[in-house]
Design a protein around this motif. Sequence first.
Motif, PDB file in Angstrom:
ATOM      1  N   VAL A   1       0.854  -1.177   0.000  1.00  0.00           N
ATOM      2  CA  VAL A   1       0.000   0.000   0.000  1.00  0.00           C
ATOM      3  C   VAL A   1       0.891   1.228   0.000  1.00  0.00           C
ATOM      4  O   VAL A   1       1.777   1.366   0.859  1.00  0.00           O
ATOM      5  CB  VAL A   1      -0.935   0.033   1.215  1.00  0.00           C
ATOM      6  CG1 VAL A   1      -1.841   1.269   1.153  1.00  0.00           C
ATOM      7  CG2 VAL A   1      -1.782  -1.227   1.288  1.00  0.00           C
ATOM      8  N   SER A   2       0.685   2.113  -0.971  1.00  0.00           N
ATOM      9  CA  SER A   2       1.508   3.308  -1.090  1.00  0.00           C
ATOM     10  C   SER A   2       1.134   4.323  -0.019  1.00  0.00           C
ATOM     11  O   SER A   2      -0.048   4.619   0.206  1.00  0.00           O
ATOM     12  CB  SER A   2       1.329   3.935  -2.473  1.00  0.00           C
ATOM     13  OG  SER A   2       1.952   5.196  -2.546  1.00  0.00           O
ATOM     14  N   GLU A   3       2.151   4.856   0.638  1.00  0.00           N
ATOM     15  CA  GLU A   3       1.925   5.872   1.666  1.00  0.00           C
ATOM     16  C   GLU A   3       1.522   7.206   1.053  1.00  0.00           C
ATOM     17  O   GLU A   3       0.808   7.991   1.660  1.00  0.00           O
ATOM     18  CB  GLU A   3       3.210   6.038   2.493  1.00  0.00           C
ATOM     19  CG  GLU A   3       3.068   6.948   3.692  1.00  0.00           C
ATOM     20  CD  GLU A   3       4.336   7.000   4.522  1.00  0.00           C
ATOM     21  OE1 GLU A   3       4.348   7.714   5.526  1.00  0.00           O
ATOM     22  OE2 GLU A   3       5.329   6.329   4.144  1.00  0.00           O
ATOM     23  N   GLU A   4       1.971   7.476  -0.166  1.00  0.00           N
ATOM     24  CA  GLU A   4       1.698   8.758  -0.812  1.00  0.00           C
ATOM     25  C   GLU A   4       0.317   8.800  -1.455  1.00  0.00           C
ATOM     26  O   GLU A   4      -0.372   9.817  -1.402  1.00  0.00           O
ATOM     27  CB  GLU A   4       2.762   9.050  -1.881  1.00  0.00           C
ATOM     28  CG  GLU A   4       4.138   9.396  -1.345  1.00  0.00           C
ATOM     29  CD  GLU A   4       4.892   8.180  -0.825  1.00  0.00           C
ATOM     30  OE1 GLU A   4       4.542   7.052  -1.256  1.00  0.00           O
ATOM     31  OE2 GLU A   4       5.800   8.349   0.001  1.00  0.00           O
ATOM     32  N   THR A   5      -0.087   7.686  -2.094  1.00  0.00           N
ATOM     33  CA  THR A   5      -1.337   7.704  -2.870  1.00  0.00           C
ATOM     34  C   THR A   5      -2.409   6.760  -2.349  1.00  0.00           C
ATOM     35  O   THR A   5      -3.575   6.884  -2.732  1.00  0.00           O
ATOM     36  CB  THR A   5      -1.034   7.324  -4.335  1.00  0.00           C
ATOM     37  OG1 THR A   5      -0.517   5.985  -4.376  1.00  0.00           O
ATOM     38  CG2 THR A   5      -0.009   8.278  -4.936  1.00  0.00           C
ATOM     39  N   GLY A   6      -2.039   5.793  -1.509  1.00  0.00           N
ATOM     40  CA  GLY A   6      -3.001   4.788  -1.057  1.00  0.00           C
ATOM     41  C   GLY A   6      -3.259   3.709  -2.079  1.00  0.00           C
ATOM     42  O   GLY A   6      -4.105   2.827  -1.854  1.00  0.00           O
ATOM     43  N   VAL A   7      -2.542   3.723  -3.197  1.00  0.00           N
ATOM     44  CA  VAL A   7      -2.728   2.718  -4.246  1.00  0.00           C
ATOM     45  C   VAL A   7      -2.217   1.367  -3.751  1.00  0.00           C
ATOM     46  O   VAL A   7      -1.148   1.268  -3.149  1.00  0.00           O
ATOM     47  CB  VAL A   7      -1.987   3.131  -5.532  1.00  0.00           C
ATOM     48  CG1 VAL A   7      -1.981   1.992  -6.550  1.00  0.00           C
ATOM     49  CG2 VAL A   7      -2.617   4.377  -6.132  1.00  0.00           C
ATOM     50  N   VAL A   8      -2.987   0.312  -4.025  1.00  0.00           N
ATOM     51  CA  VAL A   8      -2.627  -1.043  -3.608  1.00  0.00           C
ATOM     52  C   VAL A   8      -1.999  -1.785  -4.785  1.00  0.00           C
ATOM     53  O   VAL A   8      -2.496  -1.714  -5.912  1.00  0.00           O
ATOM     54  CB  VAL A   8      -3.870  -1.811  -3.106  1.00  0.00           C
ATOM     55  CG1 VAL A   8      -3.475  -3.223  -2.656  1.00  0.00           C
ATOM     56  CG2 VAL A   8      -4.532  -1.060  -1.963  1.00  0.00           C
TER      57      VAL A   8
END
Length: 282
Positions: free
Chosen positions: A225-232
């Motif tokens: 899970v990306s900390e910057e965008t929330g993209v999984v």
Amino acid sequence: MLSTIQSILSNFRPEDALDIAIVSYIVYKMLGFIQDTRAMQLVKGIVIIVVAFFVSDMFNLYLLNWLLKSLVTMGLFAVVVLFQPELRRALEQVGRKNIMNTNSFRNIDKSKAVEAVAAIVAAIDDFSATRTGALIAIERETMLNDIIETGVVVDAEISVRLLGNLFYEGSPLHDGGVIIRGARIHAASCVFPLTEKKNIGRNLGTRHRAGVGLSEVCDALVIIVSEETGVVSICEDGKIRRFVDMKTIEKTLLNMYLPSEAGMYGKVAQFVRRKGGKHDAK
């Protein structure tokens, strides 16, 4: 030249065709394996040296030919050192092939497996919504003991709250990755190997490179899970899939834990409630 070709064709056997096909396949796989890594640059350098060697021999450039011949002789020993990371990865991938095709999750109780999947999916959903960076590896056939040694053994049941606490920014264990073994969180704050690939995306940071790197050396499923965008994202076999939705995560996990329960996709929460389990996402 023509007579040489005719001589080769006259002595050509069906076994030779098989031999050529096998060698061609091995070379093809090797080139694909080292593509986009530093080893590819080394291969280009070796090709240039070999071509220069034959050219110097053709035009009777004795000094250059002697120098290149000496370089090639020493290079055979240097190749093992230079390609050590790639050779190790290749041997690990060959060694991890499961001939018997056994399921490492076969001894997990069905309800426990579904509760574990529900907890992981809910935690990933929360991380994505709150943009909490997460790196989770689910162990399959390849044991990750060497990776576990870099972190802290937890050995606890999977729950949304525990995963949330582990990846909470103020937690001492939030750096690194979590390793799930079966239906339990086995270790946290583990250091994953970084990939050397250059084409995974310039906007992807260390967390994604670590996820891809681990999936290159073992058969684990890695969820990021990306900390910057929330993209999984999901990493398998050295490849990364981005913008993965929760339904895909649920389906992938159920495929791992309960491959025979294809009809359960989208019904994890209902199953847990029917079994009396509690969803602690909130």
